[in-house]
Design a protein around this motif. Sequence first.
Motif, PDB file in Angstrom:
ATOM      1  N   ALA A   1       0.709  -1.252  -0.053  1.00 54.85           N
ATOM      2  CA  ALA A   1      -0.050   0.019  -0.128  1.00 54.85           C
ATOM      3  C   ALA A   1       0.863   1.461   0.079  1.00 54.85           C
ATOM      4  O   ALA A   1       0.558   2.198  -0.584  1.00 54.85           O
ATOM      5  N   ALA A   2       1.996   1.055   0.523  1.00 52.63           N
ATOM      6  CA  ALA A   2       2.742   2.337   0.765  1.00 52.63           C
ATOM      7  C   ALA A   2       3.110   3.181  -0.556  1.00 52.63           C
ATOM      8  O   ALA A   2       3.167   4.316  -0.628  1.00 52.63           O
ATOM      9  N   SER A   3       3.300   2.410  -1.444  1.00 54.31           N
ATOM     10  CA  SER A   3       3.544   2.954  -2.862  1.00 54.31           C
ATOM     11  C   SER A   3       2.334   2.875  -3.829  1.00 54.31           C
ATOM     12  O   SER A   3       2.444   3.280  -4.999  1.00 54.31           O
ATOM     13  N   LYS A   4       1.168   2.566  -3.372  1.00 55.58           N
ATOM     14  CA  LYS A   4      -0.171   2.472  -3.974  1.00 55.58           C
ATOM     15  C   LYS A   4      -0.936   3.676  -3.685  1.00 55.58           C
ATOM     16  O   LYS A   4      -1.920   3.981  -4.555  1.00 55.58           O
ATOM     17  N   ILE A   5      -0.759   4.119  -2.372  1.00 56.92           N
ATOM     18  CA  ILE A   5      -1.749   5.310  -2.193  1.00 56.92           C
ATOM     19  C   ILE A   5      -1.314   6.290  -2.669  1.00 56.92           C
ATOM     20  O   ILE A   5      -0.033   6.713  -2.543  1.00 56.92           O
ATOM     21  N   VAL A   6      -2.323   7.211  -3.162  1.00 52.94           N
ATOM     22  CA  VAL A   6      -2.058   8.546  -3.909  1.00 52.94           C
ATOM     23  C   VAL A   6      -2.966   9.647  -3.464  1.00 52.94           C
ATOM     24  O   VAL A   6      -4.169   9.580  -3.325  1.00 52.94           O
ATOM     25  N   HIS A   7      -2.279  10.734  -2.627  1.00 53.49           N
ATOM     26  CA  HIS A   7      -3.309  11.606  -2.155  1.00 53.49           C
ATOM     27  C   HIS A   7      -3.321  12.710  -3.313  1.00 53.49           C
ATOM     28  O   HIS A   7      -2.818  13.308  -3.970  1.00 53.49           O
ATOM     29  N   ASP A   8      -4.674  12.646  -4.081  1.00 47.73           N
ATOM     30  CA  ASP A   8      -4.724  13.116  -5.245  1.00 47.73           C
ATOM     31  C   ASP A   8      -5.010  14.534  -5.286  1.00 47.73           C
ATOM     32  O   ASP A   8      -5.380  15.221  -4.211  1.00 47.73           O
ATOM     33  N   PRO A   9      -4.579  15.503  -6.376  1.00 50.04           N
ATOM     34  CA  PRO A   9      -4.616  16.835  -6.627  1.00 50.04           C
ATOM     35  C   PRO A   9      -6.059  17.392  -6.168  1.00 50.04           C
ATOM     36  O   PRO A   9      -6.199  18.334  -5.580  1.00 50.04           O
ATOM     37  N   PHE A  10      -7.182  16.545  -6.330  1.00 48.65           N
ATOM     38  CA  PHE A  10      -8.446  16.946  -6.167  1.00 48.65           C
ATOM     39  C   PHE A  10      -8.676  17.108  -4.609  1.00 48.65           C
ATOM     40  O   PHE A  10      -9.255  18.381  -4.434  1.00 48.65           O
ATOM     41  N   HIS A  11      -8.377  16.395  -3.827  1.00 48.35           N
ATOM     42  CA  HIS A  11      -8.500  16.460  -2.350  1.00 48.35           C
ATOM     43  C   HIS A  11      -7.398  17.626  -1.913  1.00 48.35           C
ATOM     44  O   HIS A  11      -7.745  18.621  -1.070  1.00 48.35           O
ATOM     45  N   LEU A  12      -6.226  17.811  -2.382  1.00 46.20           N
ATOM     46  CA  LEU A  12      -5.003  18.717  -1.848  1.00 46.20           C
ATOM     47  C   LEU A  12      -5.533  20.106  -2.524  1.00 46.20           C
ATOM     48  O   LEU A  12      -5.589  21.089  -1.764  1.00 46.20           O
ATOM     49  N   VAL A  13      -6.063  20.137  -3.549  1.00 49.82           N
ATOM     50  CA  VAL A  13      -6.300  21.575  -4.085  1.00 49.82           C
ATOM     51  C   VAL A  13      -7.661  22.098  -3.439  1.00 49.82           C
ATOM     52  O   VAL A  13      -7.654  23.146  -2.867  1.00 49.82           O
ATOM     53  N   LYS A  14      -8.467  21.104  -2.784  1.00 47.93           N
ATOM     54  CA  LYS A  14      -9.514  21.518  -2.064  1.00 47.93           C
ATOM     55  C   LYS A  14      -9.245  22.116  -0.618  1.00 47.93           C
ATOM     56  O   LYS A  14      -9.427  23.328  -0.163  1.00 47.93           O
ATOM     57  N   TYR A  15      -8.278  21.681  -0.143  1.00 52.72           N
ATOM     58  CA  TYR A  15      -7.619  22.075   1.116  1.00 52.72           C
ATOM     59  C   TYR A  15      -6.906  23.309   0.817  1.00 52.72           C
ATOM     60  O   TYR A  15      -6.936  24.290   1.648  1.00 52.72           O
ATOM     61  N   MET A  16      -6.267  23.590  -0.312  1.00 53.50           N
ATOM     62  CA  MET A  16      -5.605  24.776  -0.679  1.00 53.50           C
ATOM     63  C   MET A  16      -6.665  25.923  -0.618  1.00 53.50           C
ATOM     64  O   MET A  16      -6.651  27.112  -0.209  1.00 53.50           O
ATOM     65  N   ASN A  17      -7.601  25.596  -1.432  1.00 53.04           N
ATOM     66  CA  ASN A  17      -8.798  26.693  -1.637  1.00 53.04           C
ATOM     67  C   ASN A  17      -9.390  27.221  -0.350  1.00 53.04           C
ATOM     68  O   ASN A  17      -9.713  28.035   0.011  1.00 53.04           O
TER      69      ASN A  17
END
Length: 414
Positions: free
Chosen positions: A236-252
């Motif tokens: 899993a360590a190399s398969k989990i992706v924190h995707d742009p959709f969620h990260l950009v939401k935090y930034m917004n």
Amino acid sequence: MNLQGMKDLELYQQILGLVEPWRVESVTLKPQEREIEVRVGFADTLWGCPQCQQRMQIHDYEERRWRHLDSCQFKTIIVSRVPNVRCPEHGSQTVAVPWAEKYTRFSRLFERLAIDVMLECSITGACSILGMSWDEADGIKQRAVKRGLARKVPAVMARLCVDEKGMGRGQDYLTIVAQVTEQQTTVEYVGGERNQASLDAFWEALTAEQLAGVEAVAMDMWEPYVRSTLAHLPGAASKIVHDPFHLVKYMNEAVNEVRKSEHRRLQAQGDDTLKSTRQLWLYGMENVPAQHAQRFDEVKELNLQTSRAWAIKEVFRSFWLCPGAKPAERYFGKWYAWAIRSRLAPIKKVARMCKAHLSNILTFFVHRLTNGPIEGLNNKIQGLIKKAFGYRNKERFKSDIFFHLGGLDLYPAQ
Ligand SMILES: [Zn+2]
């Protein structure tokens, strides 16, 4: 009015697709009720037990009615005395009729139409188009979902995304797992809460082959989901992706925090510069609508905390354009140093969170799980919530998600 002409009987025989021993016995037009009643009988024969197909004599009858597709806007009802058989092994049972599934008051063709209508509009809209009650429509929908889920065959799902979803009322959440393929995004699982156990149940239901086939899982930086995935998914360590959709939401959200507190401060001094600008700061540089462009340019140039926060967010967006993980890591390092010196608390907080999860942000450059499908799924679920005016009942929300977004084969068997 009884239509006894051979032609009418034959017509309905054909419409219903009846074969021996079933036959149309009469067609009655009831103009007052705007109804057509089609009575179906059968020739003398031996009947099969619905469970073991063993042939036996009729034991008893039960008169039943089914709604069929309208004939020229007349509600059309099939009526038949259905034989009961008494199987030595399976007990007393009603034989299967060819025009309907078991335990339903609708013909297969009517259910099919009702499903099509409900896929297109709200359940209330479907009720008024089809002239049926909410409970009847809901019954068809629930059966369709059950049927679709039962038909699902376990398959390898290479790319998944996990997300939580509120029901539009209160603080109730569900966990949603969707499969992303090039053709479509389908919801594969819905869990009852947004805790670790709600995702554990998904992983635990997968076969070893399915687990081995998962290549990438997109998700928010939500610890319960991360923990669940690390505990169940090999590698899993190399398969989990924190995707742009969620990260950009935090930034917004961080930019919005900065704007809100700055606006309050300015307003206290009688300065309305930031009034009604919330939406402006959410646009990407390239997406500001023409009618707002000039105003946005003016505000952006002012020496505001909000414009600084916005610039940091915009630069972060370009992070995803890096050609690979190594350059992305360097890019992130520079961006982070800038963000952390910004003296903007909400921005610093998001920057720290990203740094803590950086290894699973950089996996994006290996798996390239793009935003479109995740965002699209989110919008569609949001649309369901809006159409239902929010859900009070979790089970109903769950079945609506499967009905509309499960990619299921919902129709009754022909
Ligand atoms: Zn039997």
